[in-house]
Structure formats: structure tokens, C-alpha cells
Design a protein around this motif. Structure first.
Motif, PDB file in Angstrom:
ATOM      1  N   VAL A  52     -44.110  17.506 -16.750  1.00  0.00           N
ATOM      2  CA  VAL A  52     -45.544  17.847 -16.818  1.00  0.00           C
ATOM      3  C   VAL A  52     -46.289  17.312 -17.988  1.00  0.00           C
ATOM      4  N   THR A  55     -45.903  13.433 -18.690  1.00  0.00           N
ATOM      5  CA  THR A  55     -46.685  12.661 -17.638  1.00  0.00           C
ATOM      6  C   THR A  55     -48.198  12.767 -17.967  1.00  0.00           C
ATOM      7  N   PHE A  56     -48.634  14.023 -18.134  1.00  0.00           N
ATOM      8  CA  PHE A  56     -49.994  14.250 -18.453  1.00  0.00           C
ATOM      9  C   PHE A  56     -50.497  13.699 -19.750  1.00  0.00           C
ATOM     10  N   SER A  64     -52.919   8.096 -13.217  1.00  0.00           N
ATOM     11  CA  SER A  64     -52.572   9.462 -13.113  1.00  0.00           C
ATOM     12  C   SER A  64     -53.435  10.152 -12.418  1.00  0.00           C
ATOM     13  N   ASN A 281     -42.121   7.314 -13.254  1.00  0.00           N
ATOM     14  CA  ASN A 281     -43.529   8.161 -13.302  1.00  0.00           C
ATOM     15  C   ASN A 281     -43.691   8.800 -12.430  1.00  0.00           C
ATOM     16  N   PHE A 285     -43.881  13.116 -12.145  1.00  0.00           N
ATOM     17  CA  PHE A 285     -45.073  13.626 -12.113  1.00  0.00           C
ATOM     18  C   PHE A 285     -45.396  14.664 -10.799  1.00  0.00           C
TER      19      PHE A 285
END
Length: 394
Positions: A52, A55-56, A64, A281, A285
Motif C-alpha cells: 500500500v 503504491t500510494f 492510481s 502495479n 495496489f
């Protein structure tokens, strides 16, 4: 394909060993199964947090926000469908009231009684200590922390310090996946142990204590969601459900035996990337988020069990009551942790909060192991479907 045959072979061998009924063998299999479950739980928490955060940290770039929107939409639609199917089956099959003596004799031990209300459960998700969520393994609290850190990194101006932090996190994630792949190579031994555990439970009469129509509603709803509804979602997006399921079978089987979608997450992510071909990705996510909020089987269990328990207490099951509990079950499932018996304890807390006869859950408890296995497999299958659809859409 070779991996699937090995896993299925391990499944058969374990079933045979469990049916032998040898006490020393059952104890050995329980030990091995416990070791594997603990190892995957050990890896699951850092997998979720690192996935997390990394990805964030790029949120606002590479689509995203769009990925998250698609993930949330599919999660709500599939979870709502699961609860609705459970409601329809409950009305059609119409489980009756249990005999009075069953209700009198059914008890829950004090360690099963809910210690907090559902409101307290929600409040406990908000962390007040950065270390405590890691110690307790509180997935939802960890997700909140991970979201905050990830978004914070995404808002930091580009600098050498930011690059160093992000690269360090990505390096830790790569190390973690190396450990996961190593553990997966030895997993056939774990599958033998998990299968032997289940076989031993069945042979000693755990399943024989079923309560008929209630079990039919719960399992029937899971079967319809698994083999009909989720494949229809995939077909609507132009995906072949047979292909997706065959590729994700190792993760689904792992979920079946661990009874924990959180513990299965490392396998789900590795399988989605290596076998199904979901982009990294997307996988890293979508799947950690789905593991926490995409609980199809849990929503159906909460809905059906709540209706069943309320019915035993004399609550009339009107259309408005059923519709209200569909909403409650969906919201509750999204807030549930992906751990063994999570749905059972959450339902127990909900029923206690409204004064329903929670002793009925003592009758359900002996067969919940089987229900929990099937629900968890369905949850991971749904997570896989969402990841495949998002990967297709983006």
C-alpha cells in the motif's frame, strides 16, 4: 499446470492421511499446518503495509486514482450481489425455528462472547499508537497508517531524501517477495497438512452437526456467487472465467485451507503476477485493498446468520428488515479483518448489540470451520476477479 497437479496431489494425500484417524499423525499434521499458517501470517502484514505504501506513494500519477475507483466499484458490486443472493435464498428455502431444547442447550463459552460493541470495534481501527497495530496484527489500522504514509510520500517534493526512502521500501518489498517465493516452493507439504486437518475433522463428525436449511442457504449462496455471479462479472468485461480460475487456483486452494484471506495474500499476489499476468502495479495496489474490504463470503454469512438468529428470537423478517440487513452486512463485511473466524465474531457482536439470542451461534459453531473455508476461498476468488477486471480496464 504442473504446480496445480502437485497441489491437487498433495490435497488427495492429505485427505487420505486424515481419514486414517491416527492420533500421532493428526497431531503431526496439526503442527505442520499451524507452522505454515503462522509463517504466512508473518509475511502477510508487511506485504500489505509495504504494498500500500509503495503504491500510494505514486498516487496522482500512473492512474492510481482511477485504479482505486475501479477497485472500489467492483468490490461494492460483488459484495452487494453476494448479500442479495443470500437474502433471496433465505426467503426461498425459509429455514424454520430450531427446537426449544436446542436453544436452551446451546451455549457460547465466555471466551467467545463479544467484549466490545461494533461501534467500539470501528473506533479501535483508528490507531493511537504507531507500534500497537503491528503487534496486534490489526490490518485495518495498518491500512490507515499505510495510506497516510503513502499519500504523505506522494505529496513530498521530489528530493534525494524522498527517493532514498521510496527505494528502501521497494527494496524491502523485493526481499519480502523473495521469502514468499521460497515458502511457496515448500507449500505442497503445507497443503498435505491442511487437507489432513480437514479430513480428520470430517471423519470425527464435525460436519454431522449441520442444521439443514440454514447450511443449505449459506453454502448455496457461496456456490452461486463462486460459479455463477463472479464468472458473469468476468464475462461482462470480456474475460474468460475458466482461464482466470485455473491460473488463480493455487491462491484459492491456499485460502480454502488457511481460512484467512490476509494470510493468503502473499500467494494471491504472486499467483496473480506470475500465472495470471496481472501487472505488478495493479496487483500490489488492488489485492491488499481487496483482502481487507472485498468480503463476498463474509457479507453473505453475516446476512443469512443474522436473519436466522433474529428469527429464532421472534423478530419478523419483513422486506424492510431484510433490505436493511443487506446494507448492514455489506458495510460490516467491508470493515471485517481477513482472519480466521472474523465473520463469526463480527456477527456475534452485531447480534449481541441488538439483543438477539446469540446462543444460536453456539449451534452453528461446530460447522463454522467448513463454512469459513468455503467463504475464504470465495473471498480470494473475488479478489482475483477484481484484480483481473481492473487490470483489463486500466
Amino acid at each position: 499446470m504442473k504446480t496445480s497437479f502437485i497441489w491437487i496431489g498433495a490435497l488427495v494425500v492429505g485427505a487420505v492421511l486424515g481419514w486414517l484417524g491416527l492420533e500421532w499423525l493428526d497431531a503431526s499434521m496439526n503442527f505442520v499446518a499451524t507452522v505454515y499458517t503462522r509463517l504466512f501470517q508473518l509475511l502477510a502484514v508487511p506485504t500489505i503495509v509495504l504494498a500500500v505504501i509503495t503504491t500510494f506513494s505514486t498516487f496522482g500519477s500512473k492512474g492510481s486514482g482511477r485504479i482505486f475507483g475501479h477497485t472500489l466499484t467492483y468490490t461494492l458490486l460483488t459484495t452487494l450481489a453476494a448479500a442479495s443472493i443470500g437474502a433471496v435464498l433465505y426467503v426461498l428455502i425459509a429455514p424454520g425455528k430450531l427446537p426449544l431444547d436446542s436453544l436452551v442447550n446451546a451455549t457460547l463459552t465466555s471466551d467467545l462472547a463479544p467484549q466490545t460493541s461494533y461501534i467500539d470495534h470501528v473506533v479501535s481501527i483508528i490507531p493511537n499508537n504507531i507500534v500497537r497495530p503491528f503487534i496486534d496484527g490489526n490490518v485495518l489500522s495498518l491500512l490507515l497508517l499505510a495510506f497516510a504514509i503513502g499519500f504523505g510520500l506522494s505529496k513530498l517534493p521530489e528530493s534525494e531524501n524522498k527517493t532514498t526512502v521510496v527505494r528502501g521500501l521497494i527494496g524491502l518489498q523485493e526481499l519480502l517477495f523473495l521469502l514468499i517465493r521460497g515458502l511457496i516452493r515448500t507449500l505442497p507439504l503445507g497443503i498435505v497438512a491442511f487437507s489432513a486437518q480437514l479430513s480428520a475433522q470430517v471423519s470425527t463428525g464435525v460436519v454431522a452437526d449441520s442444521i439443514g436449511k440454514y447450511v443449505l442457504v449459506v453454502l448455496g449462496g457461496n456456490v452461486i456467487q463462486f460459479f455463477v455471479v463472479l464468472p458473469l462479472f468476468l464475462l461482462a468485461r470480456g474475460l474468460n472465467p475458466i482461464h482466470v480460475l485455473s491460473k488463480m487456483m493455487p491462491a484459492v486452494l491456499m485460502a480454502l485451507f488457511t481460512k484467512s484471506s490476509a494470510a493468503t495474500l502473499p500467494v494471491t499476489m504472486d499467483t496473480a503476477e506470475k500465472r495470471l499476468g496481472v501487472r505488478q502495479n495493479i496487483s500490489r495496489f488492488v489485492l491488499p485493498i481487496c483482502t481487507t474490504i472485498n468480503m463476498n463470503g463474509c457479507a453473505a454469512f453475516i446476512l443469512v446468520t443474522s436473519l436466522f438468529v433474529m428469527q429464532q428470537g421472534g423478530t419478523p423478517l419483513t422486506l424492510s428488515t431484510i433490505l436493511m440487513w443487506i446494507i448492514i452486512s455489506v458495510v460490516s463485511a467491508i470493515g471485517n479483518a481477513g482472519v480466521p473466524m472474523g465473520c463469526f465474531f463480527l456477527t456475534l457482536s452485531l447480534m449481541s448489540g441488538i439483543g438477539a439470542p446469540v446462543a444460536v451461534l453456539g449451534i452453528i459453531l461446530p460447522i463454522y470451520t467448513i463454512i469459513d473455508m468455503i467463504e475464504t476461498a470465495e473471498n480470494v476468488w473475488s479478489d482475483s476477479c477484481v484484480a483481473a477486471m481492473v487490470d483489463h480496464d486500466i
